[in-house]
Design an enzyme around this catalytic site. Structure first.
Site, PDB file in Angstrom:
ATOM      1  N   LYS A   1      -5.711   8.271 -19.613  1.00  0.00           N
ATOM      2  CA  LYS A   1      -5.757   8.961 -20.908  1.00  0.00           C
ATOM      3  C   LYS A   1      -4.428   8.710 -21.639  1.00  0.00           C
ATOM      4  O   LYS A   1      -4.061   7.569 -21.835  1.00  0.00           O
ATOM      5  CB  LYS A   1      -6.063  10.452 -20.686  1.00  0.00           C
ATOM      6  CG  LYS A   1      -7.232  10.689 -19.725  1.00  0.00           C
ATOM      7  CD  LYS A   1      -8.569  10.187 -20.262  1.00  0.00           C
ATOM      8  CE  LYS A   1      -9.645   9.985 -19.202  1.00  0.00           C
ATOM      9  NZ  LYS A   1      -9.916  11.078 -18.302  1.00  0.00           N
TER      10      LYS A   1
ATOM     11  N   ARG B   1       0.857  -1.201   0.000  1.00  0.00           N
ATOM     12  CA  ARG B   1       0.000   0.000   0.000  1.00  0.00           C
ATOM     13  C   ARG B   1       0.888   1.245   0.000  1.00  0.00           C
ATOM     14  O   ARG B   1       0.452   2.332  -0.355  1.00  0.00           O
ATOM     15  CB  ARG B   1      -0.976   0.009   1.191  1.00  0.00           C
ATOM     16  CG  ARG B   1      -1.830   1.260   1.271  1.00  0.00           C
ATOM     17  CD  ARG B   1      -3.170   1.053   1.975  1.00  0.00           C
ATOM     18  NE  ARG B   1      -3.045   0.323   3.232  1.00  0.00           N
ATOM     19  CZ  ARG B   1      -2.524   0.837   4.358  1.00  0.00           C
ATOM     20  NH1 ARG B   1      -2.081   2.077   4.385  1.00  0.00           N
ATOM     21  NH2 ARG B   1      -2.435   0.094   5.443  1.00  0.00           N
TER      22      ARG B   1
ATOM     23  N   TYR C   1     -12.835  19.394 -15.169  1.00  0.00           N
ATOM     24  CA  TYR C   1     -13.345  18.031 -15.376  1.00  0.00           C
ATOM     25  C   TYR C   1     -14.488  17.772 -14.377  1.00  0.00           C
ATOM     26  O   TYR C   1     -14.321  18.002 -13.174  1.00  0.00           O
ATOM     27  CB  TYR C   1     -12.188  17.060 -15.166  1.00  0.00           C
ATOM     28  CG  TYR C   1     -12.560  15.614 -15.215  1.00  0.00           C
ATOM     29  CD1 TYR C   1     -12.979  15.023 -16.407  1.00  0.00           C
ATOM     30  CD2 TYR C   1     -12.476  14.817 -14.082  1.00  0.00           C
ATOM     31  CE1 TYR C   1     -13.325  13.680 -16.442  1.00  0.00           C
ATOM     32  CE2 TYR C   1     -12.810  13.471 -14.117  1.00  0.00           C
ATOM     33  CZ  TYR C   1     -13.233  12.912 -15.302  1.00  0.00           C
ATOM     34  OH  TYR C   1     -13.572  11.591 -15.340  1.00  0.00           O
TER      35      TYR C   1
ATOM     36  N   ASP D   1      -4.228  20.009 -13.485  1.00  0.00           N
ATOM     37  CA  ASP D   1      -4.532  18.757 -14.171  1.00  0.00           C
ATOM     38  C   ASP D   1      -3.970  18.905 -15.586  1.00  0.00           C
ATOM     39  O   ASP D   1      -4.485  19.675 -16.390  1.00  0.00           O
ATOM     40  CB  ASP D   1      -6.059  18.549 -14.187  1.00  0.00           C
ATOM     41  CG  ASP D   1      -6.457  17.216 -14.799  1.00  0.00           C
ATOM     42  OD1 ASP D   1      -5.704  16.701 -15.650  1.00  0.00           O
ATOM     43  OD2 ASP D   1      -7.526  16.703 -14.440  1.00  0.00           O
TER      44      ASP D   1
HETATM   45  C1  LIG Z   1     -10.564  11.271 -17.004  1.00  0.00           C
HETATM   46  C2  LIG Z   1     -10.098  12.515 -16.353  1.00  0.00           C
HETATM   47  C3  LIG Z   1      -9.807  12.561 -14.989  1.00  0.00           C
HETATM   48  C4  LIG Z   1     -10.113  11.417 -14.048  1.00  0.00           C
HETATM   49  O1  LIG Z   1      -9.305  10.343 -14.284  1.00  0.00           O
HETATM   50  P1  LIG Z   1      -9.735   8.826 -13.948  1.00  0.00           P
HETATM   51  O2  LIG Z   1      -8.505   8.076 -14.249  1.00  0.00           O
HETATM   52  O3  LIG Z   1     -10.897   8.509 -14.837  1.00  0.00           O
HETATM   53  O4  LIG Z   1     -10.116   8.798 -12.503  1.00  0.00           O
HETATM   54  C5  LIG Z   1      -9.280  13.722 -14.472  1.00  0.00           C
HETATM   55  N1  LIG Z   1      -9.064  14.792 -15.244  1.00  0.00           N
HETATM   56  C6  LIG Z   1      -9.353  14.796 -16.556  1.00  0.00           C
HETATM   57  C7  LIG Z   1      -9.085  16.016 -17.349  1.00  0.00           C
HETATM   58  C8  LIG Z   1      -9.879  13.662 -17.156  1.00  0.00           C
HETATM   59  O5  LIG Z   1     -10.203  13.684 -18.441  1.00  0.00           O
END
Ligand SMILES: *Cc1c(COP(=O)(O)O)cnc(C)c1O
Length: 397
Positions: free
Chosen positions: A210, A59, A112, A185
């Protein structure tokens, strides 16, 4: 002799992998174990004295996970990275690290969706936080929103919905002056095309589901930053919220990172061609893509990014929902689905969720239209992508 600094594509192939420890294996093993054993009382006691770096229990640290973390930190120019079970787990840990009870966070408006909900619908109520959403296109948007208890500025540039940009260097400078932490982000641009930490941003988060994963076979996330912040996140949010990544998924990220520079160049090339095609098509009213010279923040994008990924949106001229559905359903190479950043091209329409929750009048007030399409341009041959869109448009004739 001073050691020559290697290019990032070379480091993504080799950095962080102690191959001599693993019989020279060119691909590292998957340490599929929950705990690590020690020879003596003193050995395990010493490990606890350096728990942020020791292998004690998975963990916390795990050798397979560490390899992927070291490569990502190197790529983003951060001192340390921590991988999480999802992008949202990474975002939650980073936000919780930055915020104290009764604090105030300034976030960009077009965040997001789930991150917006985390701040506004969950943490605001649970922790008595206050949240101000600002457009963020001007630095003064942030400056005017600062309060004595502001602890965090949350950025997403380009934002994943409308692709608006924030001036990262200017916002970082403003935040430092006021002792406020900054978080971005960076999932859209990836560290291949944008290096926010070098511009003064404190923490960078990604959904590795992504582009960093890139093969649509994992859900994962990462937080990158300086050692002190990441060690604190490790000792608190990482170990206590427990949202760590599984070794198998970290291993897949190491696999993905080796091709990230190549993939991003290919996404960019395809997306610029598709965006230009759409922009010149009579059935299209508008294209939103930071890589087009006609994009209204194109200059700012050029200053702070070195390239563009493959997620973009466009608006069909037709406002007739039945016509929009015909176009959407007529596509064959573009698959219908959420998410983005994988090898495959995808299409999604925001109206699919919104029209369930809103009356047509409320929907009109959001500024969105039925014909707003979001596409993730994948790695297929660009001729097939353009031909597919073209035959989609014939449904509108
Ligand atoms: C998909 C996404 C997230 C969240 O990511 P997960 O891996 O689905 O939890 C955060 N920020 C953006 C811009 C995203 O497109």
């Amino acid at each position: 002799m001073a050691k020559r600094q290697l290019n990032i594509a070379t480091d993504l192939s080799h950095f962080g992998e102690e191959r001599a420890d693993f019989a020279g294996a060119v691909v590292p093993p998957i340490f599929q174990n929950s705990l690590f054993t020690y020879e003596s009382w003193d050995d395990i006691s010493n490990a606890f004295d350096d728990r942020t770096n020791s292998f004690i229990y998975s963990r916390g640290n795990n050798p397979t996970v560490k390899i992927a973390q070291e490569k990502i930190a190197r790529l983003a120019g951060g001192e340390r990275a921590l991988l999480f079970a999802s992008g949202m787990a990474a975002i939650t840990a980073a936000v919780m690290h930055c915020m104290q009870k009764d604090g105030h966070v300034i976030a960009v408006k077009n965040l997001y969706g789930p991150a917006n909900n985390l701040l506004f619908n969950y943490l605001r109520k649970k922790m008595d936080l206050s949240v101000t959403f600002v457009p963020g296109r001007a630095v003064t948007d942030f400056e005017e929103a600062i309060r004595p208890n502001t602890q965090l500025i949350y950025l997403e540039s380009p934002s994943s919905g409308v692709f608006s940009l924030q001036d990262l260097k200017a916002v970082a400078t403003l935040a430092k002056k006021h002792g406020i932490k900054t978080l971005i982000d960076n999932s859209w641009a990836t560290p291949i095309f944008q290096k926010p930490l070098a511009l003064g941003i404190d923490l960078e988060v990604h959904s590795c589901s992504k582009y960093i994963g890139g093969h649509s076979d994992i859900v994962a996330g990462v937080v990158i930053g300086d050692t002190a912040s990441l060690d604190s996140i490790f000792r608190n949010e990482y170990e206590w919220l427990g949202g760590r990544i599984a070794p198998m998924d970290a291993w897949l990220i190491t696999r993905s990172l080796r091709t990230l520079p190549l993939r991003m160049k290919a996404h960019q090339k395809n997306a610029i061609a598709v965006a230009s095609f759409l922009q010149n098509h009579p059935a299209v009213a508008q294209v939103n893509y930071p890589g087009l010279p006609s994009f209204d923040q194109y200059e700012l994008g050029r200053q702070q990014m070195t390239g563009y990924s493959g997620l973009l949106s466009f608006r069909l001229r037709t406002t007739d929902l039945e016509q929009v559905k015909k176009f959407f359903n007529n596509l064959e190479v573009f698959k219908i689905g959420v998410s983005w950043g994988g090898h495959e091209s995808l299409i999604y329409a925001l109206a699919i969720s919104y029209i369930k929750e809103m009356t047509p009048e409320q929907f009109a007030q959001t500024g969105l239209a039925y014909g707003d399409m979001r596409i993730s341009v994948g790695l297929e041959h660009v001729e097939d992508l353009i031909a597919d869109l073209e035959q989609g448009f014939t449904a509108l004739l």
